[in-house]
Every structure is written in structure tokens, then in C-alpha cells.
Design a protein around this motif. Structure first.
Motif, PDB file in Angstrom:
ATOM      1  N   MET A 122      16.078   0.860  10.834  1.00 15.08           N
ATOM      2  CA  MET A 122      15.465   0.712  11.820  1.00 15.08           C
ATOM      3  C   MET A 122      14.474  -0.710  12.508  1.00 15.08           C
ATOM      4  N   GLY A 123      16.043  -1.650  11.875  1.00 15.71           N
ATOM      5  CA  GLY A 123      14.908  -2.639  12.245  1.00 15.71           C
ATOM      6  C   GLY A 123      14.893  -4.020  12.165  1.00 15.71           C
ATOM      7  N   ILE A 124      14.412  -3.502  10.912  1.00 11.86           N
ATOM      8  CA  ILE A 124      13.482  -4.835   9.775  1.00 11.86           C
ATOM      9  C   ILE A 124      14.859  -5.576   9.605  1.00 11.86           C
TER      10      ILE A 124
ATOM     11  N   SER B  36       0.742  -1.643  -0.421  1.00  8.92           N
ATOM     12  CA  SER B  36      -0.137   0.509   0.070  1.00  8.92           C
ATOM     13  C   SER B  36       0.760   1.841  -0.646  1.00  8.92           C
ATOM     14  N   GLY B  37       1.970   1.412   0.035  1.00 12.13           N
ATOM     15  CA  GLY B  37       3.008   2.603   0.406  1.00 12.13           C
ATOM     16  C   GLY B  37       3.397   2.266   1.679  1.00 12.13           C
ATOM     17  N   ALA B  38       2.283   1.797   2.674  1.00 17.21           N
ATOM     18  CA  ALA B  38       2.413   2.889   3.897  1.00 17.21           C
ATOM     19  C   ALA B  38       3.300   2.111   4.857  1.00 17.21           C
ATOM     20  N   HIS B  39       4.423   0.871   4.363  1.00 15.94           N
ATOM     21  CA  HIS B  39       5.355   0.674   4.716  1.00 15.94           C
ATOM     22  C   HIS B  39       6.508   1.037   5.954  1.00 15.94           C
ATOM     23  N   MET B  40       6.382   2.381   5.210  1.00 14.47           N
ATOM     24  CA  MET B  40       7.541   3.223   6.404  1.00 14.47           C
ATOM     25  C   MET B  40       6.579   3.333   8.113  1.00 14.47           C
ATOM     26  N   ASN B  41       5.553   3.759   7.822  1.00 16.77           N
ATOM     27  CA  ASN B  41       4.946   3.918   9.801  1.00 16.77           C
ATOM     28  C   ASN B  41       4.227   2.630  10.165  1.00 16.77           C
TER      29      ASN B  41
ATOM     30  N   LEU C 184       5.062  -0.608  14.402  1.00 17.91           N
ATOM     31  CA  LEU C 184       5.070  -2.496  15.438  1.00 17.91           C
ATOM     32  C   LEU C 184       6.492  -2.764  15.631  1.00 17.91           C
ATOM     33  N   LEU C 185       7.383  -1.713  15.184  1.00 18.67           N
ATOM     34  CA  LEU C 185       8.799  -2.264  15.922  1.00 18.67           C
ATOM     35  C   LEU C 185       8.512  -1.617  17.090  1.00 18.67           C
ATOM     36  N   GLN C 186       7.889  -0.582  17.744  1.00 13.24           N
ATOM     37  CA  GLN C 186       7.781   0.110  18.454  1.00 13.24           C
ATOM     38  C   GLN C 186       6.757  -1.111  19.806  1.00 13.24           C
ATOM     39  N   LEU C 187       6.048  -1.093  18.895  1.00 15.48           N
ATOM     40  CA  LEU C 187       4.999  -2.279  19.709  1.00 15.48           C
ATOM     41  C   LEU C 187       5.722  -3.090  20.212  1.00 15.48           C
ATOM     42  N   MET C 188       6.516  -4.041  19.431  1.00 15.05           N
ATOM     43  CA  MET C 188       6.981  -5.259  19.673  1.00 15.05           C
ATOM     44  C   MET C 188       8.036  -4.462  20.829  1.00 15.05           C
TER      45      MET C 188
END
Lengths: 134, 292
Positions: free
Chosen positions: A106-108, A65-70, A75-79
Motif C-alpha cells: 500500500m505504501g507503508i 487496535s486491529g484497525a491498521h488496514m483501514n 492516511l495514505l490517501q489523505l497524504m
């Protein structure tokens, strides 16, 4: 007994193109892994809760969708908040090269763009898994 | 391990999830035996693939949650007999409950068992019971005709049927048709639902048994309130007439049997008979000898 690799394949955001997610899920299944598929339109909160309950070894996101950055940031923050930040996350979909670099910073752990062979994906996932296990 | 068990008592979700992984990967390790039983009601759901088990379970969760109960779910899908891999997709139907802290959904693969359940399911039930869920719902793999093991693990079995799956001759066959305590005719908005219900009634009248038949439409929660009520009534009856005790004894016995079978299999594979089997196979193919 050899432990099976458990992978969560999640489809966050609002796009409905899940063919890629299904293709990857099936490839991982055929490679002997247990794949849990969340279905479409998952929020990062839902993905994190599912990952905890299913106690998965890896999380894969399919985003077109193009929203990958957000999405990845959230997700990483919640993890981290839920103390599962050691679970490797990989992303597949339409991701511009610059963004892929950013995501990795970012950590991916891995970003798989269009045309990546399934053999490579399976191989990389096995590698990521053995890194966590070690 | 001890730490995890302590955390389980404090209702730590993550500890429960980790312990489930542990018992799945280490069959035969008795970490769950000392856990307290808190009397969770264990309800099994079975039926053919696509009958609507997951969707019905989803709807049952909603009804139980409205009454304030906590729910643990074990959703089982098949493992590949060839690669051991599995695609676990029951959860997709239960999206409504992903963010609810009183609902815990765990997908499991069936492993290489033939009865439709993984041996570790016994331990996973114990863990969920010790965690303190009011209800534990088990959804089996889409069952064909002979996957009846669900009967050995649950207090009550709900058999989910849907129209279009054959005539009354199918209902007369042994195996799965015998194991339901409650029969659900799901997708009852489809043609043929009333026929199916009357077939079932006819079969029960032949065998002189009366079992509840409930029509549901799982996607719109229709009939599910009645199903939950029937489950509770039947459970009460089972408690009164001692049936529950018989079933729990049967569960223990089956668990013991499955442990013994696994041990025998382990022994067998350690005997390295596969090498000699291969030579025999080659000789049979060359018609040097027969399979005996």
C-alpha cells in the motif's frame, strides 16, 4: 549546521495502549531526533494536518487496535490529497505478517512488530530519512 | 525559496511550515527581513513545568477563535544538552484545534540556548506575523528561575503559576518572577490558590506595583475570558504609553545580540581549541597544573 530529523509519532484509532509509542518516541529522542507526539485517539485528518504544520520528515503510527488496514489506507490517501505523499510512513504494533505485506504494498515503508529492537528502529528511520533527503 | 515566500503571501500553510523549518536550520539567513509586518499581537506564556501553560494556551486559543481571530502558536520544549534530541509534547494539550484552519501550531525545541528560547524564534515570529495571524502565542519551555528570554520576544508576558510551588519567599526572588505583565494563578480549584494570590498581592504592595492577577482553571476555561480581556486592555495601554515601542526596540536589540553571540561561538569552535582543552584537562586530573 546538520539538520535534525523531525518525526511525528501518532496514535490513531481507539486503542489507548500508548506505552509502545512512548518507548519509541523516547528512543528516537535519545538518538538525537526531534519527536512530536500527538497523544491518543487521533484521526487520519488530524495526523495529516499536524504533519503539515510541523513539517516532519517522517510519520510513525502506533496501532494495536486491529484497525491498521483501514487507518493506513485512509492516511495514505489523505497524504496524497494534501501532496505530502513523499513523507515516509512507518507502523508499529500488533500487525499480522500477511497484513504487514499488504501494508508495504500500500505504501507503508516499514512495519515494526513486537520484539523489534530499538536500535534497529533508529537505524531504519535514519535510512528512510537519508533516502528522502537524497 | 522565492516561490515559498510568494506562497506565504497567499496564505499557504505548507509554505509557512517549510519556511519555519528553513529558518530553524539556517540561522543567520535573512529571508524574513523583507517580509511585511502585519501587526500580530505577540503574547508569551511562561511558568514552571506542569503549571498548565499548554492547557491554558489551548483555552486561550478557544477564546480567541470564538471572537473570530486567527492564531499562530509556537510551543517550545527543551532539547537534550547531551544528544540534541527533543520530545515535543505541548501539542497534545491543544487537540481541540488540530482541524481548525485558522490555528497553526508549531512545536520547536529550545536548541542549546540557556534563556529558554531558540534563536530562530525571532524569525519564526516574523514569518507568522507576515502570514497574517491576529495573535501569535509563544509557550516557553517549563521555566525554572532564570529563563527570562521570553520578555525579549513578546509584547506581553503572561506568567503562569499554580498552587503548591512554594511560599512567598519564592515569589520574592529575582528572575522569572519579575517578568510577568499578567500573573495567572492556574489550577485555582486546588488548595492553596487563594494563598498564592494573596502572597502575590502582598509582594506587589511591597514593591508598589500593581499587576493584574487572574485566577484560572485552564481545563474548564474558567477565568480565561477575563485573561484575554486583560491582555487586550494592557496591550492598548502599552500602545498608548509607548511601552510597545520600547519593547519592540528591545526585541531588535536582543536579536542582534543573539546573532553576534552565535557568530562568536562559531568562530570559537572553528579555532579548534577543544584539542588543547583536552590536554589541559588531563594535566589537571594528574595534578600537573591547576585549571587556570
Amino acid at each position: 549546521m546538520k539538520r535534525k530529523i523531525r518525526v511525528l509519532i501518532a496514535k490513531p484509532g481507539l486503542d489507548g495502549h500508548d506505552r509502545g509509542a512512548k518507548v519509541v518516541a523516547k528512543a528516537l529522542r535519545d538518538a538525537g531526533m526531534e519527536v512530536i507526539y500527538t497523544g491518543l485517539r487521533q484521526t487520519p485528518e488530524q495526523i495529516v494536518k499536524t504533519a503539515i504544520q510541523e513539517d516532519v520528515d517522517l510519520i510513525g503510527l502506533s496501532i494495536l487496535s486491529g484497525a491498521h488496514m483501514n487507518i493506513c489506507k485512509k492516511l495514505l490517501q489523505l497524504m496524497k490529497e494534501n501532496e505530502i505523499e513523499n513523507t515516509p510512513v512507518f507502523v508499529g504494533g500488533i500487525i499480522p505478517t500477511d497484513d504487514a505485506e499488504e501494508l508495504k504494498k500500500m505504501g507503508i515503508k516499514e512495519v515494526f512488530g513486537p520484539g523489534t529492537s530499538l536500535t534497529l528502529i533508529v537505524e531504519k528511520i535514519r535510512e528512510l530519512f537519508s533516502e528522502v533527503e537524497a | 525559496m522565492k516561490q515559498l515566500l510568494e506562497k506565504l503571501e497567499k496564505k499557504d500553510i505548507k509554505a509557512l511550515a517549510k519556511l519555519i523549518t528553513y529558518v530553524e536550520n539556517n540561522p543567520g539567513i535573512d529571508i524574513v527581513d523583507k517580509l511585511p509586518t502585519k501587526g500580530a499581537k505577540i503574547i508569551g506564556f511562561t511558568g514552571s513545568p506542569g503549571a498548565g501553560k499548554s492547557t491554558l494556551v489551548n483555552s486561550v486559543i478557544s477564546t480567541l477563535r470564538n471572537k473570530g481571530y486567527s492564531v499562530g502558536v509556537i510551543a517550545i520544549d527543551p532539547s537534550s544538552p547531551f544528544t540534541g534530541g527533543a520530545f515535543l509534547g505541548d501539542r497534545i494539550r491543544m487537540k481541540n484545534h488540530f482541524l481548525d484552519d485558522k490555528v497553526f501550531i508549531r512545536s520547536m525545541s529550545s536548541g542549546n540556548s540557556l534563556g529558554g528560547l531558540n534563536e530562530s524564534v525571532f524569525d519564526v515570529i516574523k514569518l507568522m506575523d507576515a502570514f497574517g495571524f491576529d495573535y501569535v502565542l509563544i509557550e516557553t519551555v517549563g521555566a525554572g528561575q532564570s529563563e527570562v528570554d521570553i520578555v525579549y520576544v513578546s509584547d506581553i508576558v503572561v506568567l503562569v503559576l499554580s498552587p503548591g510551588s512554594g511560599d512567598e519567599i519564592q515569589l520574592l526572588k529575582s528572575g522569572i518572577m519579575e517578568i510577568g505583565d499578567i500573573y495567572v494563578v492556574n489550577k485555582s480549584d486546588l488548595d492553596g490558590a487563594d494563598y498564592l494570590k494573596s502572597y502575590l498581592e502582598a509582594i506587589f504592595s511591597i514593591s508598589n506595583k500593581r499587576k493584574p492577577i487572574i485566577k484560572t482553571i485552564a481545563t474548564s476555561n474558567s477565568g480565561v475570558e477575563e485573561l484575554v480581556k486583560t491582555i487586550d486592555l494592557l496591550l492598548k495601554e502599552f500602545h498608548k504609553n509607548g511601552e510597545i515601542k520600547i519593547r519592540r526596540e528591545r526585541r531588535l536589540k536582543k536579536h542582534a545580540e543573539s546573532i553576534i553571540t552565535r557568530k562568536i561561538k562559531e568562530e570559537l569552535s572553528s579555532l579548534e581549541v577543544t584539542g588543547s582543552i583536552n590536554t589541559v584537562v588531563k594535566n589537571v586530573l594528574k595534578r600537573l597544573c591547576d585549571s587556570f
